[in-house]
Scaffold this motif. Structure first.
Motif, PDB file in Angstrom:
ATOM      1  N   THR A  62      -7.865  -3.482  -4.243  1.00 43.56           N
ATOM      2  CA  THR A  62      -7.608  -2.036  -3.624  1.00 43.56           C
ATOM      3  C   THR A  62      -6.144  -1.596  -4.176  1.00 43.56           C
ATOM      4  OG1 THR A  62      -8.955  -3.237  -1.839  1.00 43.56           O
ATOM      5  CG2 THR A  62      -7.474  -1.103  -1.277  1.00 43.56           C
ATOM      6  N   LEU A  63      -5.337  -2.253  -4.099  1.00 41.12           N
ATOM      7  CA  LEU A  63      -3.832  -1.673  -4.612  1.00 41.12           C
ATOM      8  C   LEU A  63      -4.090  -1.101  -5.814  1.00 41.12           C
ATOM      9  CD1 LEU A  63      -1.762  -4.602  -3.194  1.00 41.12           C
ATOM     10  CD2 LEU A  63      -1.890  -2.349  -2.378  1.00 41.12           C
ATOM     11  N   THR A  66       0.889  -1.322   0.079  1.00 41.90           N
ATOM     12  CA  THR A  66       0.029   0.063  -0.125  1.00 41.90           C
ATOM     13  C   THR A  66       0.919   1.266  -0.002  1.00 41.90           C
ATOM     14  OG1 THR A  66      -1.725  -1.413   1.234  1.00 41.90           O
ATOM     15  CG2 THR A  66      -1.823   1.225   1.256  1.00 41.90           C
ATOM     16  N   LYS A  84       1.195   4.246  -3.004  1.00 44.12           N
ATOM     17  CA  LYS A  84       0.945   5.598  -2.641  1.00 44.12           C
ATOM     18  C   LYS A  84       2.047   6.573  -2.441  1.00 44.12           C
ATOM     19  CE  LYS A  84      -2.793   4.924   0.661  1.00 44.12           C
ATOM     20  NZ  LYS A  84      -3.478   4.756   1.999  1.00 44.12           N
ATOM     21  N   THR A  93      -6.079   2.342  -5.711  1.00 44.06           N
ATOM     22  CA  THR A  93      -5.118   3.130  -4.956  1.00 44.06           C
ATOM     23  C   THR A  93      -3.966   3.497  -5.962  1.00 44.06           C
ATOM     24  OG1 THR A  93      -5.600   1.896  -3.114  1.00 44.06           O
ATOM     25  CG2 THR A  93      -3.739   3.593  -2.897  1.00 44.06           C
TER      26      THR A  93
END
Ligand code: HSE
Length: 429
Positions: free
Chosen positions: A89-90, A66, A70, A93
Motif C-alpha cells: 500500500t505504501l 503513510t 503522501k 501510494t
C-alpha cells in the motif's frame, strides 16, 4: 548542478535502512555529483522509534509512513520494510504521489510485481529493486539492461546465504543439518525462525523475479516449484562426494529445449565440484547465467547484510534520481514473450536415488526393470551389501521429473525395496 535537492523518504530503518542512511550522509557530495543534484533524506518511517540505531538523525524519524509518502514533495521512496503489507500500500501510494520507488522487497515483487510495475508506469515513475535478489550482487540490472539484446536460456544460482552457510558446514565438517543450523543461528546467519530460508521460500521469491526478467514473461511465486533443504543428510553429502559432487540449494530458471516454455524451481541438488557454483562457500551468493550470444556469465558476492544490501539500494537510488532529473523513467516490466510457465513434471534433469533393498538374487534386475518401464535410463549403479540388506545408489540419465516420480512410486511398491532413502537431482553438468 541543480541546487534544489531531490527528496527521499526511507521506509524502514533496520539493518539495511540504517546503512542506507549512513551512506547517504557520508557520501552526500559524491552522490550529488553523480546524480547532478543533492539528495536529501526528508523522513524516515519506523515502527519502533525507541529502537532506532545510533547515527540515524532523530529529527527525521516518524511512525506515520503513510503521511510521509503522501507529503507531495517526495521524489523517491526507499522501501526496506519487507513483507507484503503495509509495504504494498505504501509503494502504491508513493506512485500515486509521483514518487519513484526503490525496494528490496523480494516477497512483494514475486507476489505482485506486475501490478506494481503497472502502477509505476501509470504514474510515470520508476520501480527499481536490485537489492531484492542476491544483496550487493549486480544482477537485476545486468539481466534487465546489459543482456536485453541477448537471449537468456538459463539462470542457475545460489541465492540464499543462510542455506549456503549450512550446506557448506555440512560439507566441510560432516555435520548433520541440525548441528549446522545451530551454528548458523549462533553466528547470526540464520534467524530465530529459519523457515523462510531453509524451506526455500526466500530463494523461490528470488527465482520468480529472476525468471520473469530473464525470460520476459510473468512468473509468480506460485509458479516456482519449491523444496527446502531440511531433509539433506550427512549421508547425502557422503554420496555426493563419491560422485565428485557437493550439494547446494539451487534456484534454477530454464527455457525448455523447444523455446516455448520455461520452468522455475528451488531445491537442493548435487553439482559437480568442477562447477563454479560448487566453490561458493559460507554465506556467499552466486548466479550463473547462460545466454545465447554471451555464453556463460557468473555473478558472485555477498547476498545479504546491511552494507551490501544498502550498496544495491544506493545504486538504484542514483539511477532513479538521474531519471527524475532527465524527466524520464528506466525500463519497466518486460513480459511481452508470455511464455508458458511449465510445472515441475516437465523439468528434465538427472537424478541420484538411494534405495535400501533386500540383498538377494534378482533384486537389481527388478529395480532396473522399474526404471526401464518408466522410460528412465540408468547411468550408474552402486551397491553395498550388509547382512542380507543392500544400499543401492542409482544415478540416471536425463529424464522428466514426472517419469522419475512415477518410477519412485513403483519402486516403493516393490517388496524387495525396504525404503527410498533419498532422491536428489544432479545439476550443472
Ligand atoms: N535471508 C536471506 C539469505 C537474505 O540468507 O540469503 C535476504 O534475502
Amino acid at each position: 548542478m541543480r541546487t534544489r535537492p531531490l527528496k527521499v523518504a526511507l521506509l524502514g530503518c533496520g539493518v539495511v535502512g540504517s546503512e542506507v542512511t549512513r551512506i547517504m550522509t557520508t557520501h552526500a557530495d559524491d552522490l550529488a555529483a553523480r546524480i547532478g543534484a543533492p539528495v536529501e533524506l526528508a523522513g524516515i518511517a519506523v515502527r519502533r522509534p525507541d529502537r532506532v540505531r545510533a547515527g540515524v538523525p532523530a529529527e527525521l524519524i516518524t511512525t506515520d509512513a503513510t503521511a510521509l509518502v503522501k507529503r507531495g514533495d517526495i521524489d523517491v521512496v526507499v522501501e526496506v520494510i519487507g513483507g507484503i503489507e503495509p509495504a504494498r500500500t505504501l509503494i502504491t501510494t508513493a506512485f500515486e504521489h509521483g514518487a519513484s520507488v526503490v525496494s528490496a522487497n523480494k516477497a512483494l515483487l514475486a507476489e505482485d510485481g506486475a501490478a506494481l510495475h503497472a502502477a509505476a508506469g501509470q504514474h510515470g515513475t520508476d520501480l527499481y529493486y536490485e537489492a531484492a535478489v542476491a544483496g550487493a550482487i549486480p544482477l537485476i540490472r545486468p539481466l534487465r539492461e546489459s543482456l536485453a539484446g541477448d537471449k537468456v536460456n538459463r539462470v542457475l544460482g545460489i541465492v540464499n546465504g543462510t542455506t549456503n552457510f549450512i550446506l557448506d558446514k555440512m560439507d566441510s565438517t560432516g555435520a548433520g543439518y541440525q548441528e549446522a543450523l545451530d551454528e548458523a543461528t549462533a553466528l547470526g546467519y540464520a534467524e530465530a525462525d529459519p523457515t523462510a530460508d531453509v524451506e526455500g521460500f526466500d530463494a523461490a521469491a528470488k527465482a520468480a523475479i529472476l525468471a520473469g526478467i530473464a525470460f520476459h514473461t510473468r512468473v509468480r511465486l506460485d509458479d516456482v516449484h519449491r523444496e527446502g533443504m531440511t531433509e539433506v543428510t550427512a549421508a547425502d553429502f557422503a554420496s555426493a562426494k563419491e560422485m565428485g559432487c557437493t550439494i547446494k540449494l539451487l534456484a534454477i530458471c530454464e527455457r525448455a529445449a523447444d523455446g516455448r516454455s520455461v520452468t522455475a524451481r528451488v531445491h537442493p541438488a548435487m553439482i559437480p565440484l568442477s562447477h563454479p557454483l560448487a566453490s561458493v562457500r559460507e554465506a556467499y551468493n552466486a548466479v550463473f547465467v547462460e545466454a545465447e550470444a554471451a555464453g556463460q556469465l557468473m555473478f558472485y558476492g555477498p547476498g545479504a547484510g546491511g552494507a551490501p544490501t544498502a550498496s544495491a539500494v544506493l545504486g538504484d537510488l542514483v539511477a532513479v534520481c538521474r531519471n527524475k532529473l532527465a524527466g524520464t523513467t528506466g525500463p519497466g516490466e518486460s513480459a511481452y514473450a508470455r511464455l508458458t510457465v511449465s510445472p515441475m513434471d516437465d523439468v528434465v534433469t538427472r537424478y541420484h536415488i538411494s534405495l535400501d533393498v533386500a540383498d538377494k538374487p534378482g533384486v537389481l534386475a527388478q529395480v532396473a526393470t522399474v526404471f526401464a518401464e518408466h522410460g528412465v535410463s540408468i547411468d550408474t549403479v552402486r551397491q553395498q551389501g550388509k547382512d542380507g540388506e543392500a544400499a543401492l545408489v542409482v544415478v540416471t540419465h536425463r529424464a522428466p521429473d514426472a517419469a522419475l516420480s512415477a518410477t519412485v512410486e513403483a519402486l516403493r511398491r516393490l517388496d524387495t525395496v525396504r525404503g527410498v532413502a533419498s532422491i536428489m537431482r544432479v545439476e550443472g553438468e
